[in-house]
Design an enzyme around this catalytic site. Sequence first.
Site, PDB file in Angstrom:
ATOM      1  N   TYR A   5      43.664  67.074  23.464  1.00  0.00           N
ATOM      2  CA  TYR A   5      44.096  67.904  24.593  1.00  0.00           C
ATOM      3  C   TYR A   5      43.270  69.180  24.569  1.00  0.00           C
ATOM      4  CZ  TYR A   5      47.095  70.800  27.552  1.00  0.00           C
ATOM      5  OH  TYR A   5      47.577  71.642  28.535  1.00  0.00           O
ATOM      6  N   ASP A  14      42.843  64.587  27.742  1.00  0.00           N
ATOM      7  CA  ASP A  14      42.746  65.528  28.851  1.00  0.00           C
ATOM      8  C   ASP A  14      41.690  66.533  28.443  1.00  0.00           C
ATOM      9  OD1 ASP A  14      42.942  67.555  30.667  1.00  0.00           O
ATOM     10  OD2 ASP A  14      45.102  67.863  30.454  1.00  0.00           O
TER      11      ASP A  14
END
Length: 260
Positions: free
Chosen positions: A109, A150
């Site tokens: 992330y 992400d």
Amino acid sequence: MKIATWNINGVRARIGNLIAWLKESDPDIVCLQEIKSANEQFPRLEIEALGYHVETNGQKGFNGVAILSKLKFDEVHRGLPGDDADEHARFIEGVFSTPRGALRVVSLYLPNGNPIGTEKFSYKLGWMARLERWATERLALEEPLVMGGDYNVIPENGDARNPEVWVNDALFQPESRQALRRLVNLGFTDATRASTDAKDVFTFWDYQAGAWQKNNGIRIDFQMLSPEAANLLTSASVEKHVRAWEKPSDHVPVAIELAA
DNA sequence: ATGGTGGTGGCACCA
């Protein structure tokens, strides 16, 4: 073997969607981001009941990543090396045994970095530099490595429906895009990009201002494949329909299929 | 403008 990545935006708020999606999509390995949960609060029992092993790197309230896998973990490593002062839970690596040998899977992330011109943006760039160093070391192993996550970077203008509105956003800055390009140029394949020429392939639509209804999206969730993993790639897909479910995450799953 | 989370008395922080 199907491997998916999904920023779920709160695993406890989304457990119903997650279970429904696991049953429908039936991935072998799942990389989750933004679980927004401490390890002790992660709803592992419901996921384990579907036949998954669960490893988390969580923290209370924000961030947090996890890997779910039908294969048992041979190794688990938490955290991105290179900064002992970094307490954000944004990285977890699992190692698995397959008939072809070792398979490494990362759930990451990457920091959002907004607003630009602040320590948040320099943290993002520092994190990307650490990721490049880590990835360079792992590439030397010459093993299949899948880094799902992400990435919080819009690689090219075509990865945004309205690129002009992102020009002052950390996700679209030249420094962010250059750092992502450096990763690709090490030898990683962006599986979605490699598998389609289609325009308007997005993975995130903001909750605000009817972004989903207007298809005002961006593509920021990727599966980055080492050469050994890319050689096994047979297909990639974005499971866009999940964004239309009740109480959706603002991101959708991105999946790849690797030859067994 | 929307939403998840945490620590509250209403609100701040993160995306």
